[in-house]
Design a protein around this motif. Structure first.
Motif, PDB file in Angstrom:
ATOM      1  N   LEU A 243      17.831   3.322 -13.080  1.00 26.98           N
ATOM      2  CA  LEU A 243      17.066   3.596 -11.867  1.00 26.98           C
ATOM      3  C   LEU A 243      15.610   3.191 -12.046  1.00 26.98           C
ATOM      4  N   ALA A 244      15.080   3.445 -13.236  1.00 29.67           N
ATOM      5  CA  ALA A 244      13.700   3.054 -13.506  1.00 29.67           C
ATOM      6  C   ALA A 244      13.532   1.542 -13.418  1.00 29.67           C
ATOM      7  N   LEU A 245      14.525   0.799 -13.893  1.00 31.27           N
ATOM      8  CA  LEU A 245      14.476  -0.660 -13.810  1.00 31.27           C
ATOM      9  C   LEU A 245      14.497  -1.122 -12.350  1.00 31.27           C
ATOM     10  N   GLN A 246      15.291  -0.456 -11.528  1.00 33.79           N
ATOM     11  CA  GLN A 246      15.331  -0.800 -10.106  1.00 33.79           C
ATOM     12  C   GLN A 246      13.956  -0.582  -9.459  1.00 33.79           C
ATOM     13  N   VAL A 247      13.325   0.517  -9.825  1.00 34.01           N
ATOM     14  CA  VAL A 247      12.006   0.820  -9.279  1.00 34.01           C
ATOM     15  C   VAL A 247      11.004  -0.237  -9.722  1.00 34.01           C
ATOM     16  N   ARG A 248      11.030  -0.585 -10.997  1.00 30.23           N
ATOM     17  CA  ARG A 248      10.079  -1.580 -11.509  1.00 30.23           C
ATOM     18  C   ARG A 248      10.332  -2.959 -10.894  1.00 30.23           C
ATOM     19  N   GLN A 249      11.585  -3.290 -10.694  1.00 30.09           N
ATOM     20  CA  GLN A 249      11.896  -4.576 -10.074  1.00 30.09           C
ATOM     21  C   GLN A 249      11.380  -4.633  -8.642  1.00 30.09           C
ATOM     22  N   ALA A 250      11.577  -3.546  -7.892  1.00 32.90           N
ATOM     23  CA  ALA A 250      11.078  -3.505  -6.515  1.00 32.90           C
ATOM     24  C   ALA A 250       9.556  -3.540  -6.492  1.00 32.90           C
ATOM     25  N   ASP A 251       8.932  -2.856  -7.436  1.00 35.04           N
ATOM     26  CA  ASP A 251       7.472  -2.871  -7.545  1.00 35.04           C
ATOM     27  C   ASP A 251       6.969  -4.296  -7.747  1.00 35.04           C
ATOM     28  N   ARG A 252       7.611  -5.044  -8.634  1.00 35.97           N
ATOM     29  CA  ARG A 252       7.219  -6.427  -8.905  1.00 35.97           C
ATOM     30  C   ARG A 252       7.455  -7.303  -7.669  1.00 35.97           C
ATOM     31  N   PHE A 253       8.548  -7.039  -6.964  1.00 37.19           N
ATOM     32  CA  PHE A 253       8.843  -7.822  -5.764  1.00 37.19           C
ATOM     33  C   PHE A 253       7.711  -7.686  -4.742  1.00 37.19           C
ATOM     34  N   TYR A 254       7.303  -6.468  -4.473  1.00 36.67           N
ATOM     35  CA  TYR A 254       6.266  -6.261  -3.457  1.00 36.67           C
ATOM     36  C   TYR A 254       4.915  -6.820  -3.909  1.00 36.67           C
ATOM     37  N   ASP A 255       4.644  -6.768  -5.204  1.00 36.07           N
ATOM     38  CA  ASP A 255       3.380  -7.333  -5.690  1.00 36.07           C
ATOM     39  C   ASP A 255       3.388  -8.862  -5.629  1.00 36.07           C
ATOM     40  N   PHE A 256       4.467  -9.473  -6.099  1.00 35.93           N
ATOM     41  CA  PHE A 256       4.499 -10.933  -6.228  1.00 35.93           C
ATOM     42  C   PHE A 256       4.835 -11.653  -4.926  1.00 35.93           C
ATOM     43  N   TYR A 257       5.710 -11.065  -4.127  1.00 38.60           N
ATOM     44  CA  TYR A 257       6.239 -11.796  -2.976  1.00 38.60           C
ATOM     45  C   TYR A 257       5.746 -11.288  -1.622  1.00 38.60           C
ATOM     46  N   VAL A 258       5.013 -10.178  -1.620  1.00 38.85           N
ATOM     47  CA  VAL A 258       4.385  -9.702  -0.383  1.00 38.85           C
ATOM     48  C   VAL A 258       2.865  -9.656  -0.568  1.00 38.85           C
ATOM     49  N   GLN A 259       2.417  -8.939  -1.585  1.00 40.94           N
ATOM     50  CA  GLN A 259       0.967  -8.847  -1.809  1.00 40.94           C
ATOM     51  C   GLN A 259       0.340 -10.222  -2.067  1.00 40.94           C
ATOM     52  N   ALA A 260       0.930 -11.004  -2.948  1.00 50.16           N
ATOM     53  CA  ALA A 260       0.311 -12.274  -3.349  1.00 50.16           C
ATOM     54  C   ALA A 260       0.129 -13.240  -2.173  1.00 50.16           C
ATOM     55  N   PRO A 261       1.182 -13.532  -1.385  1.00 46.36           N
ATOM     56  CA  PRO A 261       0.951 -14.422  -0.239  1.00 46.36           C
ATOM     57  C   PRO A 261       0.040 -13.810   0.821  1.00 46.36           C
TER      58      PRO A 261
ATOM     59  N   ALA B 202       7.910   2.152  -6.391  1.00 49.70           N
ATOM     60  CA  ALA B 202       8.205   0.990  -5.559  1.00 49.70           C
ATOM     61  C   ALA B 202       7.639   1.157  -4.157  1.00 49.70           C
ATOM     62  N   ASP B 203       7.671   2.376  -3.644  1.00 54.34           N
ATOM     63  CA  ASP B 203       7.117   2.636  -2.318  1.00 54.34           C
ATOM     64  C   ASP B 203       5.588   2.668  -2.350  1.00 54.34           C
ATOM     65  N   CYS B 204       5.027   3.070  -3.501  1.00 55.92           N
ATOM     66  CA  CYS B 204       3.572   2.974  -3.658  1.00 55.92           C
ATOM     67  C   CYS B 204       3.135   1.520  -3.546  1.00 55.92           C
ATOM     68  N   ALA B 205       3.958   0.609  -4.064  1.00 59.88           N
ATOM     69  CA  ALA B 205       3.660  -0.821  -3.991  1.00 59.88           C
ATOM     70  C   ALA B 205       3.913  -1.374  -2.597  1.00 59.88           C
ATOM     71  N   ALA B 206       4.997  -0.935  -1.990  1.00 67.24           N
ATOM     72  CA  ALA B 206       5.376  -1.457  -0.676  1.00 67.24           C
ATOM     73  C   ALA B 206       4.394  -1.052   0.412  1.00 67.24           C
ATOM     74  N   SER B 207       3.805   0.114   0.288  1.00 66.63           N
ATOM     75  CA  SER B 207       2.938   0.645   1.355  1.00 66.63           C
ATOM     76  C   SER B 207       1.769  -0.273   1.677  1.00 66.63           C
ATOM     77  N   PRO B 208       0.890  -0.573   0.727  1.00 68.73           N
ATOM     78  CA  PRO B 208      -0.227  -1.469   1.049  1.00 68.73           C
ATOM     79  C   PRO B 208       0.224  -2.895   1.300  1.00 68.73           C
ATOM     80  N   ALA B 209       1.262  -3.334   0.593  1.00 69.11           N
ATOM     81  CA  ALA B 209       1.741  -4.709   0.758  1.00 69.11           C
ATOM     82  C   ALA B 209       2.173  -4.964   2.191  1.00 69.11           C
TER      83      ALA B 209
END
Length: 218
Positions: free
Chosen positions: A92-110, A162-169
């Motif tokens: 579950l922790a890996l799923q959270v970290r993967q989602a966190d990376r997704f929102y940083d790299f593929y939403v925040q970055a662009p 993951a939701d902490c990352a998704a919110s601002p992104a």
């Protein structure tokens, strides 16, 4: 109070740890950084030599922690609260970290590419790069749309890092490349995030600074 958090209320990557702080009512001393002010900038560079926000200083443990994800990881490890932002169970922790990376790299970055371009002089803009960034955001929206049709939160039934990352992104991405009617599940998830008390507090505290956000090229 041993934790000091160096941040700016408008910076999307600073929002991530702020949400984590507020989720667990973790006490900290906020220090707002103004990189345009020589004194503030000099003081911050002593904490974070790269000049990148956010930065967390823990005097009790004599540690300085940089990067938004690592700050949340640090809080979860050393100042845990009732909301388990990083699950104890490894998969579950890996799923959270993967989602966190997704929102940083593929939403925040662009999103930041588009915002950054709006801050450039007119003769230094990058229309092609902005078009690429918009396409990346739409692709990310399509992926999120599929996932959030069957999920309450980014990594499952509970609110996590993951939701902490998704919110601002998603909040800022919607400003530069609106969801419109094409991604209803994304919009509903975004609306749920806005109703989360921790995120609502972050947005409210940022209100006085939104006038500095480049909403358009005009």
């Amino acid at each position: 109070m041993s934790l000091t958090f160096h941040f700016h209320p408008l910076a999307s990557f600073c929002w991530k740890p702020l949400i984590a702080f507020y989720e667990n009512d973790t006490p900290f001393t906020p220090v707002m950084v103004d990189l345009g002010d020589e004194q503030s900038r000099a003081a911050f560079l002593k904490v974070s030599p790269t000049g990148k926000m956010p930065a967390l200083r823990d005097d009790a443990r004599n540690r300085t922690v940089l990067e938004s994800t690592i700050v949340i990881e640090y809080l979860a490890a050393h100042y845990p609260g009732p909301v388990e932002l990083i699950p104890a169970e490894a998969d579950l922790a890996l799923q959270v970290r993967q989602a966190d990376r997704f929102y940083d790299f593929y939403v925040q970055a662009p999103m930041q590419k588009i915002v950054g371009d709006r801050l450039r002089p007119q003769d230094k803009t990058d229309p092609f790069g902005v078009d690429e960034a918009r396409a990346q955001l739409r692709n990310a929206y399509a992926i999120i749309e599929e996932e959030m049709r069957s999920k309450l939160w980014a990594a499952g039934p509970t609110f996590t890092m993951a939701d902490c990352a998704a919110s601002p992104a998603l909040f800022y991405a919607n400003k530069v490349e609106p969801f419109g009617d094409s991604y209803p599940a994304v919009k509903h998830y975004h609306d749920r995030l806005l109703k989360r008390p921790s995120f609502a507090r972050v947005v409210e505290e940022a209100q006085p600074y939104f006038k500095f956000f480049p909403y358009n090229n005009g």
